[in-house]
Design an enzyme around this catalytic site. Structure first.
Site, PDB file in Angstrom:
ATOM      1  N   GLU A 136       0.823  -1.204   0.000  1.00 49.76           N
ATOM      2  CA  GLU A 136       0.000   0.000   0.000  1.00 49.76           C
ATOM      3  C   GLU A 136       0.861   1.260   0.000  1.00 49.76           C
ATOM      4  O   GLU A 136       0.594   2.223  -0.735  1.00 49.76           O
ATOM      5  CB  GLU A 136      -0.929   0.002   1.219  1.00 49.76           C
ATOM      6  CG  GLU A 136      -1.872  -1.186   1.267  1.00 49.76           C
ATOM      7  CD  GLU A 136      -1.326  -2.363   2.066  1.00 49.76           C
ATOM      8  OE1 GLU A 136      -2.126  -3.076   2.686  1.00 49.76           O
ATOM      9  OE2 GLU A 136      -0.076  -2.556   2.057  1.00 49.76           O
ATOM     10  N   CYS A 194      -2.232  -3.748   7.250  1.00 55.30           N
ATOM     11  CA  CYS A 194      -1.840  -3.899   8.653  1.00 55.30           C
ATOM     12  C   CYS A 194      -2.283  -2.675   9.457  1.00 55.30           C
ATOM     13  O   CYS A 194      -2.456  -1.582   8.923  1.00 55.30           O
ATOM     14  CB  CYS A 194      -0.327  -4.109   8.772  1.00 55.30           C
ATOM     15  SG  CYS A 194       0.667  -2.742   8.161  1.00 55.30           S
ATOM     16  N   ARG A 214      12.511 -23.713  -4.992  1.00 59.85           N
ATOM     17  CA  ARG A 214      13.500 -23.710  -3.905  1.00 59.85           C
ATOM     18  C   ARG A 214      13.769 -22.276  -3.425  1.00 59.85           C
ATOM     19  O   ARG A 214      13.908 -22.025  -2.226  1.00 59.85           O
ATOM     20  CB  ARG A 214      14.789 -24.370  -4.389  1.00 59.85           C
ATOM     21  CG  ARG A 214      15.814 -24.652  -3.299  1.00 59.85           C
ATOM     22  CD  ARG A 214      17.087 -25.250  -3.886  1.00 59.85           C
ATOM     23  NE  ARG A 214      16.930 -26.625  -4.321  1.00 59.85           N
ATOM     24  CZ  ARG A 214      17.883 -27.335  -4.916  1.00 59.85           C
ATOM     25  NH1 ARG A 214      19.057 -26.765  -5.184  1.00 59.85           N
ATOM     26  NH2 ARG A 214      17.675 -28.586  -5.279  1.00 59.85           N
ATOM     27  N   THR A 269      20.943 -39.159   0.834  1.00 52.79           N
ATOM     28  CA  THR A 269      21.036 -38.398  -0.416  1.00 52.79           C
ATOM     29  C   THR A 269      22.334 -37.593  -0.460  1.00 52.79           C
ATOM     30  O   THR A 269      22.986 -37.492  -1.510  1.00 52.79           O
ATOM     31  CB  THR A 269      19.830 -37.454  -0.551  1.00 52.79           C
ATOM     32  OG1 THR A 269      18.631 -38.231  -0.708  1.00 52.79           O
ATOM     33  CG2 THR A 269      19.977 -36.528  -1.754  1.00 52.79           C
ATOM     34  N   GLU A 293      13.271 -32.389  -0.492  1.00 48.43           N
ATOM     35  CA  GLU A 293      13.832 -32.902  -1.740  1.00 48.43           C
ATOM     36  C   GLU A 293      14.609 -34.189  -1.514  1.00 48.43           C
ATOM     37  O   GLU A 293      15.472 -34.552  -2.314  1.00 48.43           O
ATOM     38  CB  GLU A 293      14.741 -31.840  -2.378  1.00 48.43           C
ATOM     39  CG  GLU A 293      14.033 -30.566  -2.773  1.00 48.43           C
ATOM     40  CD  GLU A 293      14.872 -29.698  -3.684  1.00 48.43           C
ATOM     41  OE1 GLU A 293      15.622 -30.234  -4.513  1.00 48.43           O
ATOM     42  OE2 GLU A 293      14.771 -28.466  -3.556  1.00 48.43           O
ATOM     43  N   THR A 351      12.999 -42.591   0.747  1.00 44.67           N
ATOM     44  CA  THR A 351      12.809 -42.875   2.173  1.00 44.67           C
ATOM     45  C   THR A 351      12.308 -41.640   2.913  1.00 44.67           C
ATOM     46  O   THR A 351      11.365 -41.718   3.716  1.00 44.67           O
ATOM     47  CB  THR A 351      14.122 -43.364   2.805  1.00 44.67           C
ATOM     48  OG1 THR A 351      14.539 -44.558   2.133  1.00 44.67           O
ATOM     49  CG2 THR A 351      13.945 -43.647   4.280  1.00 44.67           C
TER      50      THR A 351
END
Length: 334
Positions: free
Chosen positions: A55, A79, A188, A200, A262, A266
């Site tokens: 705004e 706000c 991401r 990983t 990511e 498992t």
């Protein structure tokens, strides 16, 4: 103002909000359009933390232009409290705005209707609920964090059309094409943290940074479930051993609004079976492994009967070069 004008102006305000999605967190990404009585239009979007809200940006864009009786379209309730910036409701009143169209109320306890009340108390006409569904979808991570104190969890998956994520020898680069990978990097960049398993990290040694998309806030916090080997590219990172609920509580307390998971099959299975995923983003490539020995999306026990399968709702399907992005959510989230 006509309903058509309201639709066009709020649609533009939502575009402005989306344009700053990756730069404003932990503040919500908000857009504002102001139309003066003479038809002049001014626009604004929330700036990075510490900067003005949408705004105030739109009012500043108007300069010395007379805004008496103007209409403002805002994607989130203005706000009403003093934080890093002055209250936007007061700025709208001081500018002489006569009508404010608000997509949705702000559930933040510091606002929660206070901005709307302040505007109405000053004689401003306020209408709430215009394009509310689109605004809720755009602000889903912020709204979720306000409601639960936890980040919105996005589980990112990439697979062949027959549901396989890697060959039997564990090779997987690349199943999807450059457009899909760039889109995943943009996802991401919108996230405050990226979560993977230690397996990983050991197998792929990923950097988990943002390379193929703009990242106004830099790389997200890297979180490893377990211990990351010394010298791994993921360092510096946060290591977590233990309950996933505890991890989400901790990240939420730090003000993180969205987490992208990511990890491999498992980790995906762990978040999925615990019911912790708020949105599944699945990239499907026109690739077929053609057998049952390639790795699947999840590793672990699945539904034992068709009556027990998880069912969700597809929210969008997007073509990205040769690949598809499918956004899927639990049905109860809308």
């Amino acid at each position: 103002m006509t309903a058509t004008t309201d639709t066009e102006r709020m649609a533009r305000a939502l575009e402005l909000a989306a344009s700053v999605r990756a730069s404003t967190p932990p503040n919500p990404w908000v857009g504002c359009v102001i139309e003066a009585a003479d038809g002049s239009v001014f626009e604004g979007a929330t700036q990075p933390v510490g900067g003005p809200h949408a705004e105030a940006v739109a009012i500043e864009a108007a300069g010395d232009h007379d805004l008496a009786g103007a209409t403002a379209w805002v994607t989130l309730e203005p706000c009403s409290h003093h934080g890093r910036t002055p209250p936007c409701a007061d700025a709208l009143v001081a500018a002489g705005i006569g009508r404010v169209v608000v997509a949705i109320e702000d559930p933040n306890p510091q606002v929660a209707g206070g901005g709307i009340d302040r505007l109405r108390a000053a004689g401003v006409t306020v209408e709430v609920g215009f394009e509310a569904a689109a605004a809720r979808d755009l602000l889903a991570p912020y709204l979720h964090h306000c409601r639960t104190g936890r980040p919105f969890v996005v589980l990112k998956l990439a697979a062949s059309l027959d549901g396989r994520t890697a060959a039997p020898d564990a090779s997987s680069q690349w199943i999807t094409g450059p457009s899909a990978r760039a889109d995943a990097h943009a996802l991401r960049a919108e996230s405050d943290a990226v979560v993977v398993g230690a397996g990983t990290v050991r197998a792929d040694d990923p950097s988990l940074n943002v390379r193929d998309a703009p990242a106004p806030r830099g790389d997200p916090l890297r979180v490893v479930l377990g211990r990351a080997p010394g010298g791994a590219k993921v360092h510096p990172c946060m290591e977590h051993e233990g309950d996933l609920d505890d991890l989400l509580d901790l990240l939420g307390a730090k003000g993180h609004l969205q987490v992208i998971v990511e990890g491999g099959p498992t980790v995906a299975h762990a978040f999925h079976t615990a019911g912790l995923v708020d949105r599944y983003v699945v990239y499907l490539a026109p690739v077929l492994f053609g057998g049952d020995d390639a790795r699947g999306l999840f590793a672990g026990r699945g539904a034992p009967r068709i009556a027990d399968v998880w069912r969700g709702a597809i929210r969008s399907v997007t073509q990205l070069g040769p690949d598809l992005r499918i956004d899927l959510e639990p049905e109860e989230t809308r």
